[in-house]
Design a protein around this motif. Structure first.
Motif, mmCIF file in Angstrom:
data_model
loop_
_atom_site.group_PDB
_atom_site.id
_atom_site.type_symbol
_atom_site.label_atom_id
_atom_site.label_comp_id
_atom_site.label_asym_id
_atom_site.label_seq_id
_atom_site.Cartn_x
_atom_site.Cartn_y
_atom_site.Cartn_z
ATOM 1 N N VAL A 35 0.831 -1.207 0.000
ATOM 2 C CA VAL A 35 0.000 0.000 0.000
ATOM 3 C C VAL A 35 0.866 1.258 0.000
ATOM 4 O O VAL A 35 0.575 2.234 -0.699
ATOM 5 C CB VAL A 35 -0.964 0.023 1.210
ATOM 6 N N GLY A 36 1.971 1.213 0.761
ATOM 7 C CA GLY A 36 2.874 2.365 0.860
ATOM 8 C C GLY A 36 3.462 2.786 -0.478
ATOM 9 O O GLY A 36 3.707 3.968 -0.726
ATOM 10 N N ILE A 37 3.690 1.811 -1.349
ATOM 11 C CA ILE A 37 4.245 2.125 -2.677
ATOM 12 C C ILE A 37 3.257 2.986 -3.444
ATOM 13 O O ILE A 37 3.627 3.965 -4.104
ATOM 14 C CB ILE A 37 4.524 0.825 -3.463
ATOM 15 N N TYR A 38 1.981 2.636 -3.334
ATOM 16 C CA TYR A 38 0.963 3.350 -4.107
ATOM 17 C C TYR A 38 0.614 4.709 -3.497
ATOM 18 O O TYR A 38 0.408 5.679 -4.221
ATOM 19 C CB TYR A 38 -0.294 2.478 -4.258
ATOM 20 N N THR A 39 0.593 4.781 -2.163
ATOM 21 C CA THR A 39 0.293 6.087 -1.562
ATOM 22 C C THR A 39 1.441 7.056 -1.826
ATOM 23 O O THR A 39 1.223 8.248 -2.029
ATOM 24 C CB THR A 39 0.047 5.986 -0.040
ATOM 25 N N THR A 40 2.670 6.526 -1.860
ATOM 26 C CA THR A 40 3.828 7.382 -2.179
ATOM 27 C C THR A 40 3.720 7.903 -3.606
ATOM 28 O O THR A 40 3.926 9.097 -3.858
ATOM 29 C CB THR A 40 5.153 6.623 -1.980
ATOM 30 N N HIS B 259 8.660 21.752 4.592
ATOM 31 C CA HIS B 259 9.690 21.208 5.470
ATOM 32 C C HIS B 259 10.266 19.884 4.960
ATOM 33 O O HIS B 259 11.152 19.302 5.582
ATOM 34 C CB HIS B 259 9.105 20.996 6.875
ATOM 35 N N LEU B 260 9.746 19.405 3.827
ATOM 36 C CA LEU B 260 10.223 18.129 3.301
ATOM 37 C C LEU B 260 10.949 18.297 1.969
ATOM 38 O O LEU B 260 10.670 19.220 1.207
ATOM 39 C CB LEU B 260 9.042 17.174 3.068
ATOM 40 N N ASP B 261 11.800 17.368 1.681
ATOM 41 C CA ASP B 261 12.441 17.288 0.365
ATOM 42 C C ASP B 261 11.437 16.585 -0.548
ATOM 43 O O ASP B 261 11.115 15.421 -0.327
ATOM 44 C CB ASP B 261 13.740 16.480 0.479
ATOM 45 N N LEU B 262 10.931 17.321 -1.541
ATOM 46 C CA LEU B 262 9.899 16.746 -2.411
ATOM 47 C C LEU B 262 10.439 16.306 -3.765
ATOM 48 O O LEU B 262 9.662 16.051 -4.676
ATOM 49 C CB LEU B 262 8.765 17.770 -2.618
ATOM 50 N N SER B 263 11.759 16.228 -3.894
ATOM 51 C CA SER B 263 12.318 15.822 -5.191
ATOM 52 C C SER B 263 11.963 14.354 -5.453
ATOM 53 O O SER B 263 11.721 13.596 -4.517
ATOM 54 C CB SER B 263 13.832 16.030 -5.204
ATOM 55 N N PRO B 264 11.920 13.969 -6.758
ATOM 56 C CA PRO B 264 11.526 12.600 -7.109
ATOM 57 C C PRO B 264 12.381 11.576 -6.364
ATOM 58 O O PRO B 264 13.591 11.718 -6.273
ATOM 59 C CB PRO B 264 11.780 12.528 -8.623
ATOM 60 N N GLY B 265 11.738 10.574 -5.804
ATOM 61 C CA GLY B 265 12.473 9.532 -5.093
ATOM 62 C C GLY B 265 12.826 9.877 -3.663
ATOM 63 O O GLY B 265 13.518 9.113 -2.985
ATOM 64 N N SER C 280 13.191 10.154 0.122
ATOM 65 C CA SER C 280 12.903 9.182 1.181
ATOM 66 C C SER C 280 11.899 9.765 2.168
ATOM 67 O O SER C 280 11.163 9.027 2.831
ATOM 68 C CB SER C 280 14.183 8.777 1.901
ATOM 69 N N GLN C 281 11.873 11.107 2.247
ATOM 70 C CA GLN C 281 10.916 11.739 3.172
ATOM 71 C C GLN C 281 9.485 11.597 2.661
ATOM 72 O O GLN C 281 8.550 11.399 3.444
ATOM 73 C CB GLN C 281 11.261 13.216 3.346
ATOM 74 N N VAL C 282 9.348 11.698 1.335
ATOM 75 C CA VAL C 282 8.012 11.517 0.746
ATOM 76 C C VAL C 282 7.584 10.069 0.925
ATOM 77 O O VAL C 282 6.435 9.764 1.249
ATOM 78 C CB VAL C 282 7.993 11.906 -0.754
ATOM 79 N N LYS C 283 8.555 9.163 0.768
ATOM 80 C CA LYS C 283 8.277 7.734 0.926
ATOM 81 C C LYS C 283 7.812 7.448 2.358
ATOM 82 O O LYS C 283 6.851 6.706 2.575
ATOM 83 C CB LYS C 283 9.565 6.958 0.657
ATOM 84 N N ALA C 284 8.485 8.077 3.316
ATOM 85 C CA ALA C 284 8.120 7.874 4.716
ATOM 86 C C ALA C 284 6.716 8.411 4.977
ATOM 87 O O ALA C 284 5.906 7.785 5.672
ATOM 88 C CB ALA C 284 9.129 8.570 5.627
ATOM 89 N N HIS C 285 6.443 9.564 4.375
ATOM 90 C CA HIS C 285 5.111 10.129 4.558
ATOM 91 C C HIS C 285 4.052 9.267 3.890
ATOM 92 O O HIS C 285 2.964 9.063 4.425
ATOM 93 C CB HIS C 285 5.042 11.561 4.028
ATOM 94 N N GLY C 286 4.410 8.744 2.706
ATOM 95 C CA GLY C 286 3.497 7.842 1.997
ATOM 96 C C GLY C 286 3.141 6.639 2.851
ATOM 97 O O GLY C 286 1.997 6.185 2.865
ATOM 98 N N GLN C 287 4.122 6.127 3.576
ATOM 99 C CA GLN C 287 3.872 4.961 4.426
ATOM 100 C C GLN C 287 2.930 5.319 5.577
ATOM 101 O O GLN C 287 2.055 4.533 5.950
ATOM 102 C CB GLN C 287 5.182 4.399 4.969
ATOM 103 N N LYS C 288 3.089 6.517 6.117
ATOM 104 C CA LYS C 288 2.185 6.978 7.201
ATOM 105 C C LYS C 288 0.751 7.003 6.707
ATOM 106 O O LYS C 288 -0.178 6.566 7.397
ATOM 107 C CB LYS C 288 2.563 8.411 7.618
ATOM 108 N N VAL C 289 0.595 7.572 5.494
ATOM 109 C CA VAL C 289 -0.745 7.657 4.900
ATOM 110 C C VAL C 289 -1.292 6.253 4.647
ATOM 111 O O VAL C 289 -2.457 5.961 4.931
ATOM 112 C CB VAL C 289 -0.714 8.471 3.589
#
Lengths: 147, 142
Positions: free
Chosen positions: B22-27, B46-52, B54-63
């Motif tokens: 699920v985290g892959i898709y929410t990311t 406050h996050l690094d939003l560049s493609p790939g 890791s902060q976006v990935k972590a947030h995606g997992q939270k979601v």
């Protein structure tokens, strides 16, 4: 006036060349009527809309979906001039069809989802963004003559 | 707009199929949201939003974890999402329109990864589910 970059135009036209107007148009309109059933209010005279199966199999919905998508083809060819391109259709949707412009946004997003499901890998983040820009611009152009 | 038994069955079936992915898709959905609807980035300065990222990935997992929780508590969404409701109402204060942008991008993502499962009925059920989650999240806004 919305400005599309060369990359955005390329992303849009490359996808458009692959679109089967009847198939994608029919599916887009069908899904709109299923996912947001209140949109059926505009299609009372279109025959059997009693179930998801009936809607997806309804030839009149399919034909109308094709008609709508053909108009969207006009947008693809006139991205720099959407206001003029859709002036007449805007008047029509306001004065004759009485369609709430909110529906244009719903349909535009529905098209994006259908394209995504058909194109899979090709429907990259950038391609989606270009298409979101187009459908938003078309929705806006269609609302300009409302009064 | 409440979830019918059919809606619940469909949503749970897809969740089961997605399993730990699920985290892959929410990311991916988050990435799509930021690019297609740039105004959403204002909440993530406050996050690094560049493609790939890791902060976006972590947030995606939270979601993803929150959505999975929601999917398994369809009978009591307001209660199970209560803490998140408080967070969004009093701390994050994300304008409600943004949840719709994200929900849409999640549908776009799921449609391209699970085209065979993404029937109009599944699509409708997912849309309803995400709408209910959004309602629960903004329920304490005012």
């Amino acid at each position: 006036m919305v400005h599309f970059t060369a990359d955005e135009k390329a992303a849009i036209t490359s996808i458009w060349d692959k679109v089967d107007l009847e198939k994608v148009g029919g599916e887009t309109l069908g899904r709109l009527l299923i996912v947001y059933p209140w949109t059926q209010r505009f299609f009372d005279k279109f025959g059997n809309l009693s179930s998801a199966t009936a809607i997806m199999g309804n030839p009149r919905i399919r034909a109308h979906g094709k008609k709508v998508l053909t108009s969207l083809g006009l947008a693809v060819q006139n991205m720099d001039n959407l206001k003029e391109t859709f002036a007449h259709l805007s008047e029509l949707h306001c004065d004759k069809l009485h369609v709430d412009p909110e529906n244009f946004k719903l349909l535009g997003n529905m098209l994006v989802i259908v394209l995504s499901s058909h194109l899979g890998k090709e429907f990259t983040v950038e391609v989606q963004a270009a298409w979101q820009k187009l459908v938003a611009a078309v929705a806006n152009a269609l609302s300009l003559k409302y009064h | 707009m409440a979830l019918t038994q059919t809606d619940r069955a469909l949503v749970l079936a897809l969740w089961k199929k997605m399993s730990t992915n699920v985290g892959i898709y929410t990311t991916e959905a988050l990435e799509r949201t930021f690019v297609a609807f740039p105004s959403t980035k204002t909440y993530f300065a406050h996050l690094d939003l560049s493609p790939g990222s890791s902060q976006v990935k972590a947030h995606g997992q939270k979601v993803a974890d929150a959505l999975t929780l929601a999917a398994h508590h369809l009978d009591d969404l307001p209660d199970s999402l209560s803490a998140l409701s408080d967070l969004h109402a009093h701390k994050l204060r994300v304008d409600p329109a943004n949840f719709q942008f994200f929900s849409h991008c999640l549908l776009v993502t799921l449609a391209r990864h699970y085209p065979g499962d993404f029937s109009p009925k599944m699509h409708a059920s997912l849309d309803k589910f995400l709408g209910l989650v959004t309602s629960a999240l903004v329920s304490k806004y005012r």
